[in-house]
Design a protein around this motif. Structure first.
Motif, PDB file in Angstrom:
ATOM      1  N   UNK A 190       7.887 -22.001   8.166  1.00  0.00           N
ATOM      2  CA  UNK A 190       7.835 -21.194   7.117  1.00  0.00           C
ATOM      3  C   UNK A 190       8.408 -19.928   7.432  1.00  0.00           C
ATOM      4  N   UNK A 191       9.324 -19.731   6.733  1.00  0.00           N
ATOM      5  CA  UNK A 191      10.131 -18.144   6.932  1.00  0.00           C
ATOM      6  C   UNK A 191      10.018 -17.120   5.530  1.00  0.00           C
ATOM      7  N   UNK A 192       9.492 -16.265   6.160  1.00  0.00           N
ATOM      8  CA  UNK A 192       9.363 -15.095   4.839  1.00  0.00           C
ATOM      9  C   UNK A 192      10.387 -14.105   4.951  1.00  0.00           C
ATOM     10  N   UNK A 193      11.220 -13.848   4.334  1.00  0.00           N
ATOM     11  CA  UNK A 193      12.565 -13.151   4.552  1.00  0.00           C
ATOM     12  C   UNK A 193      12.668 -12.243   3.134  1.00  0.00           C
ATOM     13  N   UNK A 194      11.824 -11.261   3.020  1.00  0.00           N
ATOM     14  CA  UNK A 194      11.876 -10.248   1.618  1.00  0.00           C
ATOM     15  C   UNK A 194      13.059  -9.627   1.748  1.00  0.00           C
ATOM     16  N   UNK A 195      13.809  -9.723   0.669  1.00  0.00           N
ATOM     17  CA  UNK A 195      14.834  -8.514   0.282  1.00  0.00           C
ATOM     18  C   UNK A 195      14.745  -7.255   0.592  1.00  0.00           C
ATOM     19  N   UNK A 196      15.937  -6.503   1.153  1.00  0.00           N
ATOM     20  CA  UNK A 196      15.696  -5.127   1.301  1.00  0.00           C
ATOM     21  C   UNK A 196      15.245  -4.358   0.182  1.00  0.00           C
ATOM     22  N   UNK A 197      15.631  -4.646  -1.013  1.00  0.00           N
ATOM     23  CA  UNK A 197      15.225  -3.944  -2.179  1.00  0.00           C
ATOM     24  C   UNK A 197      13.484  -4.359  -2.644  1.00  0.00           C
ATOM     25  N   UNK A 198      13.221  -5.532  -2.158  1.00  0.00           N
ATOM     26  CA  UNK A 198      11.881  -5.470  -2.263  1.00  0.00           C
ATOM     27  C   UNK A 198      10.813  -4.513  -1.560  1.00  0.00           C
ATOM     28  N   UNK A 199      11.175  -4.577  -0.289  1.00  0.00           N
ATOM     29  CA  UNK A 199      10.566  -3.439   0.629  1.00  0.00           C
ATOM     30  C   UNK A 199      10.549  -2.125   0.005  1.00  0.00           C
ATOM     31  N   UNK A 200      11.934  -1.898  -0.611  1.00  0.00           N
ATOM     32  CA  UNK A 200      12.065  -0.505  -1.049  1.00  0.00           C
ATOM     33  C   UNK A 200      10.995  -0.223  -2.214  1.00  0.00           C
ATOM     34  N   UNK A 201      11.273  -1.263  -3.228  1.00  0.00           N
ATOM     35  CA  UNK A 201      10.164  -1.035  -4.475  1.00  0.00           C
ATOM     36  C   UNK A 201       8.754  -0.942  -4.289  1.00  0.00           C
ATOM     37  N   UNK A 202       8.312  -1.740  -3.081  1.00  0.00           N
ATOM     38  CA  UNK A 202       7.014  -1.774  -2.793  1.00  0.00           C
ATOM     39  C   UNK A 202       6.519  -0.309  -2.259  1.00  0.00           C
ATOM     40  N   UNK A 203       7.376   0.379  -1.416  1.00  0.00           N
ATOM     41  CA  UNK A 203       7.118   1.629  -1.013  1.00  0.00           C
ATOM     42  C   UNK A 203       6.981   2.720  -1.990  1.00  0.00           C
ATOM     43  N   UNK A 204       7.950   2.389  -3.113  1.00  0.00           N
ATOM     44  CA  UNK A 204       8.080   3.405  -3.996  1.00  0.00           C
ATOM     45  C   UNK A 204       6.543   3.292  -5.158  1.00  0.00           C
ATOM     46  N   UNK A 208       0.846   3.825  -0.773  1.00  0.00           N
ATOM     47  CA  UNK A 208      -0.405   3.821   0.182  1.00  0.00           C
ATOM     48  C   UNK A 208      -1.273   2.498   0.028  1.00  0.00           C
ATOM     49  N   UNK A 209      -1.790   1.913   1.154  1.00  0.00           N
ATOM     50  CA  UNK A 209      -2.498   0.652   1.041  1.00  0.00           C
ATOM     51  C   UNK A 209      -3.667   0.963   0.208  1.00  0.00           C
ATOM     52  N   UNK A 210      -4.207  -0.343  -0.411  1.00  0.00           N
ATOM     53  CA  UNK A 210      -5.467  -0.032  -1.249  1.00  0.00           C
ATOM     54  C   UNK A 210      -6.597   0.385  -0.237  1.00  0.00           C
ATOM     55  N   UNK A 211      -7.774   0.952  -0.763  1.00  0.00           N
ATOM     56  CA  UNK A 211      -8.814   1.090   0.197  1.00  0.00           C
ATOM     57  C   UNK A 211      -9.317  -0.034   0.620  1.00  0.00           C
ATOM     58  N   UNK A 212      -9.273  -1.089  -0.140  1.00  0.00           N
ATOM     59  CA  UNK A 212      -9.906  -2.345   0.544  1.00  0.00           C
ATOM     60  C   UNK A 212      -9.069  -2.835   1.621  1.00  0.00           C
ATOM     61  N   UNK A 220       4.389   1.435   6.869  1.00  0.00           N
ATOM     62  CA  UNK A 220       4.288   0.840   8.245  1.00  0.00           C
ATOM     63  C   UNK A 220       4.274  -0.570   8.261  1.00  0.00           C
ATOM     64  N   UNK A 221       4.015  -1.385   7.257  1.00  0.00           N
ATOM     65  CA  UNK A 221       4.019  -2.726   6.888  1.00  0.00           C
ATOM     66  C   UNK A 221       5.600  -3.056   6.497  1.00  0.00           C
ATOM     67  N   UNK A 222       6.125  -2.420   5.567  1.00  0.00           N
ATOM     68  CA  UNK A 222       7.561  -2.601   5.182  1.00  0.00           C
ATOM     69  C   UNK A 222       8.610  -2.751   6.128  1.00  0.00           C
TER      70      UNK A 222
END
Length: 527
Positions: A190-204, A208-212, A220-222
């Motif tokens: 099982x290979x998870x290869x998120x595109x670079x754009x996806x990582x950037x969009x998540x950061x924007x 910050x991660x949810x309190x949960x 740190x994750x991206x």
């Protein structure tokens, strides 16, 4: 001495050369897998799964896994049916010429079916048997499922995805080969290869991660997880899982390791997780990834007790999921039974079938379950019904032969009763729909059809031969006696309007009794 030095040097060079050859072979294998599907990979591909069918011993592997995970007898009983289906599917795929199977997911196919199945084939392969095996089970419910050949790949997927792949412009994704290489030799990958754009969009969008999840910077994750790979060894002799995460650099790998530990701890302390997966915190403490350069690696196998820890983690939610699934299937059975009951009533003056037919001298002959056979939708029950001698009792020499022909809809997935026995019965009590020799007409159900129980699922101690005019006597002081099932902590009841309700085991007689009577005029307060 010189000979010894020469010999030692030769051995060392040979080891280095062999190591290099093995590494090159692994890299080539990883590159080979990536190259196989290169024609359908672009910059929006985010997940790839691969199974080596030639190396997969599905039956023995599932047996070994169930032993390691210490699955319960009830779960094993359900698993055996799935195992037979899986073994049969894998066998037919191999005979059809399929040696490996890919699943490729792309963001571009959302919100439709976000994946296609890809099977490498040669020009002479008859693809029809492969489509027949994979198209229905893995695309169940997909709108417009289709298949198409792109080069040496047979593609099966939603029509939207297939149409897109006909005109795709492939994009090199070297991380796929690297991810394959990291878990080379695994039966399934099982290979998870998120595109670079996806990582950037998540950061924007989510800096910050949810309190949960304990908060903290998402970056740190991206940056710590550029790609991830999980390999599964499914050999009966070796069960193991290996996970590898690629970070941007060694510092990012260290930071990710610390962050993952903190997140797991926060999740494990949440009340919701403690309720759903009681041993999650214990599992989180047991698994410790190792950091080597810019990668994190986690091994779960029998030697390091990783699989045992996984077994303890999964047991409660797996059993809960199994119970929910079987409860759903039994609910569906009851709905089909009630639909047949309602169809019967429509053809018979708005009256449910009597719980038994009777001979001229008043002796009970056959159960209501026999008499609804012609009204079971889509099950050809009429053919079976015509084989009964309706003027003979259920245990006559002729009718006895039909006991083993019990329709599947009368066999509860919650039950372990013997062949020809069912736990779907009508409640018998004074004032109920089936309290007398004849059932009530609809107009006599004055409490309302949605408030009156017509059919229940009994426990296995109260299972009956399906053709026998035998049901369950309701004790009004404890109406749930003989109905409660520990596996679902309650029982299922079908109302006279065709709806099905789950009733908890701790409901008292004051709540349940009014629901069993049809004209008691008491308020019905079922939850």
């Amino acid at each position: 001495m010189r000979l010894k030095i020469i010999f030692s040097t030769t051995i060392a060079c040979a080891c280095v050369t062999l190591s290099g050859m093995l590494a090159a072979a692994q890299e080539k294998a990883g590159a080979g897998l990536a190259q196989t599907i290169a024609a359908i990979v672009d910059d929006q591909t985010f997940l790839v799964a691969h199974v080596d069918l030639d190396e997969l011993d599905a039956g023995a592997g599932l047996d070994r896994l169930s032993h390691i995970l210490k699955l319960s007898d009830s779960y094993l009983a359900a698993l055996s049916l799935s195992k037979m289906a899986l073994v049969d599917t894998v066998s037919k795929l191999k005979k059809s010429g399929a040696q490996e199977l890919f699943l490729v997911s792309s963001i571009a196919d959302l919100p439709g079916v976000p994946y296609v199945l890809a099977v490498p084939v040669d020009a002479k392969t008859d693809t029809a048997p492969i489509v027949a095996q994979l198209g229905i089970p893995l695309l169940h419910g997909a709108q417009g499922a289709a298949h198409h050949r792109v080069g040496n790949l047979l593609l099966i997927g939603g029509s939207q995805a297939i149409e897109r792949l006909k005109n795709i412009k492939p994009t090199p994704r070297p991380e796929l080969a690297a991810a394959c290489d990291a878990i080379a030799g695994s039966t399934a990958k099982l290979l998870l290869v998120p595109p670079a754009d996806v990582r950037r969009i998540i950061e924007e969008i989510l800096p910050n991660l949810p309190a949960q999840l304990g908060g903290g910077a998402t970056r740190i994750l991206t940056q710590g997880a550029l790609w991830g790979a999980v390999g599964f060894d499914l050999s009966p002799k070796k069960m193991a899982a290996r996970a590898v995460v690629q970070s941007a650099d060694p510092a990012a790998a260290v930071a990710l390791n610390v962050e993952l530990s903190r997140i797991l701890q926060a999740v494990g302390q949440s009340s919701e997780m403690q309720r759903l997966v009681p041993k999650f915190a214990e599992f989180a403490q047991a698994i410790k990834p190792t950091v080597s350069g810019d990668r994190l690696t986690l091994e779960l196998n029998e030697a390091n007790d990783g699989l045992s820890a996984l077994s303890s983690l999964l047991a409660p939610p797996v059993e809960a999921a199994r119970a929910a699934a079987t409860r759903y299937r039994s609910t569906n059975n009851l709905k089909q039974i009630m639909l047949a009951m309602l169809n019967y009533s429509s053809a018979n003056n708005n009256r449910f079938p009597a719980r038994a037919s009777h001979s001229a001298d008043g002796k009970p002959l056959l159960s209501w379950r026999v008499h609804i056979l012609p009204y079971l939708v889509g099950r050809d029950g009429n053919a079976l019904y015509k084989q009964f001698k309706l003027d003979e009792p259920w245990d006559s020499e002729h009718n006895r032969k039909l006991i083993d022909r019990m329709p599947d809809v009368l066999r509860s997935p919650l039950s372990t009763a013997g062949a020809g026995q069912t736990t779907y019965v009508v409640p018998v009590l004074e004032g109920g729909i089936f309290g007398g020799r004849e059932s009530l007409e609809f107009k006599q159900i004055v409490d309302g059809t949605s408030n009156t129980i017509a059919v229940v699922e009994a426990d296995d101690d109260h299972a009956v031969v399906w053709t026998k005019p035998d049901d369950i006597e309701i004790d009004v002081s404890d109406p749930a006696h003989g109905l409660r099932r520990a596996t679902i902590n309650g029982f299922l009841a079908a109302m006279a309007d065709g709806s099905v309700r789950f009733l908890a085991a701790d409901l008292g007689a004051d709540i349940l009794k009014p629901a069993f009577t049809a004209n008691g005029r008491e308020p019905v307060r079922l939850p």
